[in-house]
Design an enzyme around this catalytic site. Structure first.
Site, short mmCIF file in Angstrom:
data_model
loop_
_atom_site.label_atom_id
_atom_site.label_comp_id
_atom_site.label_asym_id
_atom_site.label_seq_id
_atom_site.Cartn_x
_atom_site.Cartn_y
_atom_site.Cartn_z
N HIS A 152 0.35 -0.47 -7.34
CA HIS A 152 -0.06 0.81 -7.93
C HIS A 152 0.43 1.96 -7.05
CE1 HIS A 152 -3.31 0.04 -5.09
NE2 HIS A 152 -3.81 1.25 -5.27
N HIS A 184 -0.91 4.51 -5.29
CA HIS A 184 -1.60 5.19 -4.19
C HIS A 184 -0.75 5.22 -2.92
CE1 HIS A 184 -5.86 4.75 -6.11
NE2 HIS A 184 -5.23 5.84 -6.50
N ASP A 217 -1.27 4.80 0.18
CA ASP A 217 -1.37 3.72 1.17
C ASP A 217 -0.81 2.40 0.62
OD1 ASP A 217 -3.55 3.61 -0.60
OD2 ASP A 217 -4.76 2.49 0.84
N HIS A 218 -0.08 2.47 -0.49
CA HIS A 218 0.61 1.30 -1.05
C HIS A 218 2.10 1.55 -1.25
CE1 HIS A 218 -3.10 -1.04 -1.98
NE2 HIS A 218 -3.59 0.17 -1.75
N HIS A 239 -8.91 0.22 -11.25
CA HIS A 239 -8.79 1.03 -10.03
C HIS A 239 -7.88 2.23 -10.33
CE1 HIS A 239 -8.43 2.02 -5.78
NE2 HIS A 239 -7.12 1.87 -5.83
N ASP A 277 -5.48 -3.27 -4.96
CA ASP A 277 -6.87 -2.81 -4.81
C ASP A 277 -7.71 -3.18 -6.03
OD1 ASP A 277 -6.13 -1.70 -2.41
OD2 ASP A 277 -6.15 0.38 -3.11
N HIS A 300 -6.66 -4.66 1.67
CA HIS A 300 -7.50 -4.05 2.71
C HIS A 300 -8.41 -5.07 3.38
CE1 HIS A 300 -6.66 0.24 1.86
NE2 HIS A 300 -6.55 -0.14 0.60
ZN LIG Z 1 -5.57 2.18 -4.35
#
Ligand SMILES: [Zn+2]
Length: 257
Positions: free
Chosen positions: A54, A56, A58-59, A113, A137, A175
């Site tokens: 996805h 985001h 942090d990905h 998410h 996530d 995570h």
């Molecule tokens: Zn995420």
């Protein structure tokens, strides 16, 4: 195909898929480029693909730098993420198949998410081996992702697809949230002996700074409250007999935990 777990940012994991024979690698959700480049140098491997779950930051934070370094690589992501994933070239939908090394992954559409989230599932190569699930996530060890762009109904549907996979599937989530997830899980499913045992094991592991990822899907099915909306104990804990409402209430409690 070997899966190498890399630590990134404060609590992210990046997964490097490595084929030693062909000396190629692919990376799942590069939060940042540096740990990936370091590992590739050690392996002397060529990066051929980025598999994003996805959009985001942090990905996908490492996408641009990795593309610069390996301009031939292919960037995969969900079709609904068009315009949100840097460098995305392939737009995947439920049921699509992608290839890495000798392995084929099935794409599972798992909105909740985010509205565009996908997961990659590599079925076991041989009988008795594990399958590999890269779920970003969506499902966490002992928990699940927050609902930023999706509804509880969507998330239950998405998690149902994951729950339908074999117990012997390794869950590579993005995570290290396991200990706090299980702490919360005990507040809604405290009589679950498997959960209690898992909490004790994870506590020991974290005291030794050990990673708790991957987990096994069979363990998640027995201990993760976000896969257990049909269980009487959980329905009682949130005073509902409706599966989706049970899930939604547990998710709501976790948001405030
Ligand atoms: Zn995420």
């Amino acid at each position: 195909m070997q899966v190498i777990r890399l630590e990134a940012l404060s609590d992210n994991y990046i997964f490097l898929l490595y084929d030693a024979e062909q000396n190629i690698a692919a990376v799942v959700d590069p939060a940042e480029a540096e740990p990936v480049l370091k590992q590739l140098t050690q392996l002397n491997a060529v990066l051929v693909a980025i598999f994003n779950t996805h959009h985001h930051g942090d990905h996908v934070g490492g996408n641009q730098q990795l593309i610069q370094k390996f301009p031939q690589l292919t960037v995969y992501g969900g079709a609904e993420d068009r315009g949100r994933i840097p460098g995305q070239q392939v737009f995947l939908q439920q049921g699509d198949r992608i290839q890495f090394s000798s392995r084929t992954a099935e794409v599972i559409f798992v909105p909740g998410h985010t509205r565009a989230h996908i997961a990659y599932y590599f079925p076991p190569e041989n009988l008795g081996e594990t399958g590999e699930l890269f779920c970003g996530d969506t499902l966490f060890a002992g928990g699940c992702g927050r609902l930023f762009e999706g509804t509880p109904t969507q998330m239950v549907d998405s998690l149902s697809k994951i729950r339908a996979l074999p117990d012997n599937t390794r869950v590579w989530c993005a995570h290290e949230y396991t200990l706090s997830n299980l702490k919360f899980a005990l507040t809604v499913d405290g009589d679950n002996a498997d959960l209690q045992r898992r909490y004790d094991e994870v506590t020991v592991a974290r005291n030794h700074q050990e990673a708790t990822i991957p987990s096994l899907l069979g363990v998640e099915k027995r201990t993760n409250p976000f896969l257990r909306w049909e269980q009487k104990a959980l329905q009682l804990a949130v005073k509902s007999s409706d599966p989706v409402q049970t899930f939604a209430r547990i998710r709501g409690m976790k948001d405030k935990f």
